[in-house]
Design a protein around this motif. Structure first.
Motif, PDB file in Angstrom:
ATOM      1  N   VAL A 260       0.927  -1.203  -0.120  1.00  0.00           N
ATOM      2  CA  VAL A 260       0.140  -0.139  -0.034  1.00  0.00           C
ATOM      3  C   VAL A 260       0.916   1.198   0.074  1.00  0.00           C
ATOM      4  O   VAL A 260       1.918   1.367   1.040  1.00  0.00           O
ATOM      5  CB  VAL A 260      -0.936  -0.036   1.224  1.00  0.00           C
ATOM      6  N   ASN A 261       0.640   1.964  -0.952  1.00  0.00           N
ATOM      7  CA  ASN A 261       1.536   3.352  -1.051  1.00  0.00           C
ATOM      8  C   ASN A 261       0.898   4.328   0.034  1.00  0.00           C
ATOM      9  O   ASN A 261      -0.004   5.178  -0.312  1.00  0.00           O
ATOM     10  CB  ASN A 261       1.490   3.704  -2.310  1.00  0.00           C
ATOM     11  N   ALA A 262       1.160   4.455   1.333  1.00  0.00           N
ATOM     12  CA  ALA A 262       0.996   4.850   2.380  1.00  0.00           C
ATOM     13  C   ALA A 262       1.330   6.334   2.349  1.00  0.00           C
ATOM     14  O   ALA A 262       0.919   7.334   3.204  1.00  0.00           O
ATOM     15  CB  ALA A 262       0.801   4.341   3.582  1.00  0.00           C
ATOM     16  N   GLY A 263       2.395   6.433   1.600  1.00  0.00           N
ATOM     17  CA  GLY A 263       3.138   8.059   1.564  1.00  0.00           C
ATOM     18  C   GLY A 263       4.082   8.495   2.737  1.00  0.00           C
ATOM     19  O   GLY A 263       4.198   7.911   3.458  1.00  0.00           O
ATOM     20  N   PHE A 264       3.838   9.596   2.862  1.00  0.00           N
ATOM     21  CA  PHE A 264       4.656  10.338   3.874  1.00  0.00           C
ATOM     22  C   PHE A 264       3.708  11.284   4.769  1.00  0.00           C
ATOM     23  O   PHE A 264       2.414  11.432   4.464  1.00  0.00           O
ATOM     24  CB  PHE A 264       5.693  11.399   3.181  1.00  0.00           C
ATOM     25  N   VAL A 265       4.340  11.632   6.148  1.00  0.00           N
ATOM     26  CA  VAL A 265       3.446  12.358   7.004  1.00  0.00           C
ATOM     27  C   VAL A 265       3.640  13.923   6.680  1.00  0.00           C
ATOM     28  O   VAL A 265       4.847  14.144   5.783  1.00  0.00           O
ATOM     29  CB  VAL A 265       3.826  11.959   8.302  1.00  0.00           C
ATOM     30  N   ARG A 266       2.872  14.803   7.121  1.00  0.00           N
ATOM     31  CA  ARG A 266       2.787  16.306   6.696  1.00  0.00           C
ATOM     32  C   ARG A 266       3.878  16.814   7.646  1.00  0.00           C
ATOM     33  O   ARG A 266       3.682  16.596   9.032  1.00  0.00           O
ATOM     34  CB  ARG A 266       1.615  16.871   6.322  1.00  0.00           C
ATOM     35  N   LYS A 267       4.458  17.740   7.172  1.00  0.00           N
ATOM     36  CA  LYS A 267       5.392  18.516   8.279  1.00  0.00           C
ATOM     37  C   LYS A 267       4.128  19.423   9.272  1.00  0.00           C
ATOM     38  O   LYS A 267       3.199  19.851   8.804  1.00  0.00           O
ATOM     39  CB  LYS A 267       6.252  19.551   7.666  1.00  0.00           C
ATOM     40  N   PRO A 268       4.457  19.586  10.375  1.00  0.00           N
ATOM     41  CA  PRO A 268       5.761  19.461  11.226  1.00  0.00           C
ATOM     42  C   PRO A 268       5.965  18.319  11.564  1.00  0.00           C
ATOM     43  O   PRO A 268       6.976  17.957  12.429  1.00  0.00           O
ATOM     44  CB  PRO A 268       5.806  20.435  12.180  1.00  0.00           C
ATOM     45  N   MET A 269       5.221  17.086  11.212  1.00  0.00           N
ATOM     46  CA  MET A 269       5.760  15.815  11.751  1.00  0.00           C
ATOM     47  C   MET A 269       7.028  15.470  11.083  1.00  0.00           C
ATOM     48  O   MET A 269       7.119  15.862   9.786  1.00  0.00           O
ATOM     49  CB  MET A 269       4.625  14.718  11.425  1.00  0.00           C
ATOM     50  N   LYS A 270       7.724  14.853  11.499  1.00  0.00           N
ATOM     51  CA  LYS A 270       9.187  14.292  10.958  1.00  0.00           C
ATOM     52  C   LYS A 270       8.863  12.703  10.386  1.00  0.00           C
ATOM     53  O   LYS A 270       8.230  11.964  10.920  1.00  0.00           O
ATOM     54  CB  LYS A 270      10.279  14.159  11.858  1.00  0.00           C
ATOM     55  N   GLN A 271       9.617  12.560   9.521  1.00  0.00           N
ATOM     56  CA  GLN A 271       9.579  11.153   8.700  1.00  0.00           C
ATOM     57  C   GLN A 271      10.334  10.201   9.659  1.00  0.00           C
ATOM     58  O   GLN A 271      11.254  10.554  10.429  1.00  0.00           O
ATOM     59  CB  GLN A 271      10.269  11.059   7.198  1.00  0.00           C
ATOM     60  N   LEU A 272      10.057   8.871   9.617  1.00  0.00           N
ATOM     61  CA  LEU A 272      10.913   8.069  10.361  1.00  0.00           C
ATOM     62  C   LEU A 272      12.402   7.817   9.968  1.00  0.00           C
ATOM     63  O   LEU A 272      12.709   8.261   8.831  1.00  0.00           O
ATOM     64  CB  LEU A 272      10.296   6.481  10.126  1.00  0.00           C
ATOM     65  N   THR A 273      13.532   7.821  10.852  1.00  0.00           N
ATOM     66  CA  THR A 273      14.591   7.558  10.584  1.00  0.00           C
ATOM     67  C   THR A 273      14.842   6.155  10.168  1.00  0.00           C
ATOM     68  O   THR A 273      13.670   5.251  10.022  1.00  0.00           O
ATOM     69  CB  THR A 273      15.506   7.547  11.942  1.00  0.00           C
ATOM     70  N   GLU A 274      15.728   5.771   9.494  1.00  0.00           N
ATOM     71  CA  GLU A 274      16.058   4.375   8.769  1.00  0.00           C
ATOM     72  C   GLU A 274      15.779   3.414   9.988  1.00  0.00           C
ATOM     73  O   GLU A 274      15.316   2.352   9.762  1.00  0.00           O
ATOM     74  CB  GLU A 274      17.207   4.368   8.120  1.00  0.00           C
ATOM     75  N   GLU A 275      16.408   3.667  11.319  1.00  0.00           N
ATOM     76  CA  GLU A 275      16.366   2.607  12.217  1.00  0.00           C
ATOM     77  C   GLU A 275      14.956   2.456  12.583  1.00  0.00           C
ATOM     78  O   GLU A 275      14.384   1.263  12.810  1.00  0.00           O
ATOM     79  CB  GLU A 275      16.916   3.134  13.539  1.00  0.00           C
ATOM     80  N   ARG A 276      14.050   3.603  12.629  1.00  0.00           N
ATOM     81  CA  ARG A 276      12.716   3.267  12.946  1.00  0.00           C
ATOM     82  C   ARG A 276      11.812   2.745  11.809  1.00  0.00           C
ATOM     83  O   ARG A 276      10.850   1.956  12.163  1.00  0.00           O
ATOM     84  CB  ARG A 276      11.952   4.815  13.516  1.00  0.00           C
ATOM     85  N   ALA A 277      12.225   3.171  10.518  1.00  0.00           N
ATOM     86  CA  ALA A 277      11.671   2.547   9.403  1.00  0.00           C
ATOM     87  C   ALA A 277      11.882   0.816   9.739  1.00  0.00           C
ATOM     88  O   ALA A 277      10.943   0.168   9.279  1.00  0.00           O
ATOM     89  CB  ALA A 277      12.313   2.916   8.342  1.00  0.00           C
ATOM     90  N   ILE A 278      12.852   0.464   9.740  1.00  0.00           N
ATOM     91  CA  ILE A 278      13.231  -1.046   9.948  1.00  0.00           C
ATOM     92  C   ILE A 278      12.322  -1.652  10.835  1.00  0.00           C
ATOM     93  O   ILE A 278      11.949  -2.678  10.879  1.00  0.00           O
ATOM     94  CB  ILE A 278      14.882  -1.098  10.389  1.00  0.00           C
ATOM     95  N   LYS A 279      12.291  -0.922  12.291  1.00  0.00           N
ATOM     96  CA  LYS A 279      11.507  -1.266  13.290  1.00  0.00           C
ATOM     97  C   LYS A 279      10.263  -1.571  12.826  1.00  0.00           C
ATOM     98  O   LYS A 279       9.433  -2.545  13.104  1.00  0.00           O
ATOM     99  CB  LYS A 279      11.400  -0.299  14.390  1.00  0.00           C
ATOM    100  N   ALA A 280       9.547  -0.452  12.040  1.00  0.00           N
ATOM    101  CA  ALA A 280       8.141  -0.600  11.526  1.00  0.00           C
ATOM    102  C   ALA A 280       8.029  -1.709  10.558  1.00  0.00           C
ATOM    103  O   ALA A 280       6.921  -2.742  10.869  1.00  0.00           O
ATOM    104  CB  ALA A 280       7.691   0.512  10.847  1.00  0.00           C
ATOM    105  N   ARG A 281       8.907  -2.139   9.940  1.00  0.00           N
ATOM    106  CA  ARG A 281       8.837  -3.200   8.978  1.00  0.00           C
ATOM    107  C   ARG A 281       8.855  -4.649   9.731  1.00  0.00           C
ATOM    108  O   ARG A 281       8.074  -5.792   9.137  1.00  0.00           O
ATOM    109  CB  ARG A 281       9.911  -3.092   7.807  1.00  0.00           C
ATOM    110  N   GLU A 282       9.751  -4.566  10.835  1.00  0.00           N
ATOM    111  CA  GLU A 282       9.619  -5.722  11.969  1.00  0.00           C
ATOM    112  C   GLU A 282       8.460  -5.758  12.579  1.00  0.00           C
ATOM    113  O   GLU A 282       7.761  -6.938  12.433  1.00  0.00           O
ATOM    114  CB  GLU A 282      10.772  -5.607  12.767  1.00  0.00           C
TER     115      GLU A 282
END
Length: 288
Positions: A260-282
């Motif tokens: 699912v192409n869920a995209g990005f969050v809008r500012k001022p929210m910040k995007q996931l760091t790579e470490e947190r992105a890996i955690k989300a995929r886990e």
């Protein structure tokens, strides 16, 4: 109008524009995979308070076009700008949404008469039904039983999305207004609310955990509390990990693992760091 409603996420591109294809994919995932009964559109989870009026209308149009009459649709139109809220109420009524919802006016310390006038004004000249969105932790608006009763005197106000841990008030509402719709708004408290005979629930994590939520609700309705408790435990494990990693960002990353192409969050929210992105995929691999 009873049942489980996903507080729908919206897909945005890196510039903060609505990603129509991604939004349609999120809608389809919720209907076909999560199998929810309806969608709550442009609530907090949809990053509603970070977008323009035109973007809100664009989202309402896309979702209605994608859904048709497959599931029920509730449009959150609440705004500090009452003209915007009234305009959106008319807009979604013309689109054919099943009901509207509006968060209590926030930031300024409105008294109850002002809050009541806000809801009545939104409903003027609109042939639709409204569900109050009560979330005191974020709005600072705490209403008591008598005040809810005053709002319910407007026959167009048919219920409340109750996002609060005050289960005494929840029970009192259920007892006092058996014909009004009461939706639980805290996913981690779904079982507790279901035991008090709510009519359904509206939740952020239903975007990725809709099936479990529906199991909890159905089992509780059938008196199978021990079974429901086990599923609530797994659900709360997931919710805890999502919250620790970044709520909306993590849910979006989990959806991406499902194609699912869920995209990005809008500012001022910040995007996931790579470490947190890996955690989300886990988390997706563990729970989905």
């Amino acid at each position: 109008m009873k049942g489980l409603y996903t507080a729908l996420m919206c897909s945005f591109d890196e510039q903060g524009n609505v990603n129509e294809k991604g939004l349609r994919e999120i809608v389809r995932y919720n209907i076909e995979v999560s199998e929810v009964d309806g969608l709550y559109v442009n609530g907090s989870t949809g990053e509603n308070f970070l977008i323009s009026t035109e973007q809100k209308k664009q989202i309402f149009e896309i979702v209605k076009d994608e859904v048709g009459d497959q599931v029920k649709l509730i449009a959150q139109v609440g705004s500090l700008n009452i003209e915007e809220a009234s305009d959106l109420a008319k807009f979604v009524t013309d689109l054919g949404y099943d009901a509207i919802s509006a968060v209590t006016p926030f930031y300024y310390k409105f008294d109850f008469e002002e809050i009541k006038d806000y809801y009545n004004t939104i409903l003027e000249g609109v042939d639709t039904q409204l569900i109050i969105y009560s979330i005191p932790a974020l709005t600072g608006v705490n209403m008591n039983l008598e005040q809810f009763g005053e709002l319910f005197e407007n026959e167009k106000i048919i219920g409340v999305k109750f996002t609060a841990p005050d289960f005494f008030l929840l029970e009192r509402l259920r007892h006092a207004f058996p014909d009004k719709l009461i939706y639980s708004g805290f996913d981690e408290m779904l079982l507790s609310a279901s035991v008090l005979n709510v009519d359904g629930a509206i939740g952020s994590t239903f975007n990725v955990n809709g099936k479990r939520a529906k199991q909890i609700f159905t089992l509780a309705q059938g008196g199978k509390i021990d079974e429901a408790r086990e599923i609530q435990k797994v659900t709360n494990d997931l919710i805890e990990e999502i919250l620790n990693n970044g709520l909306y960002q993590t849910i979006k990353e989990m959806l991406k693992t499902q194609g699912v192409n869920a995209g990005f969050v809008r500012k001022p929210m910040k995007q996931l760091t790579e470490e947190r992105a890996i955690k989300a995929r886990e988390l997706a691999k563990k729970y989905l």
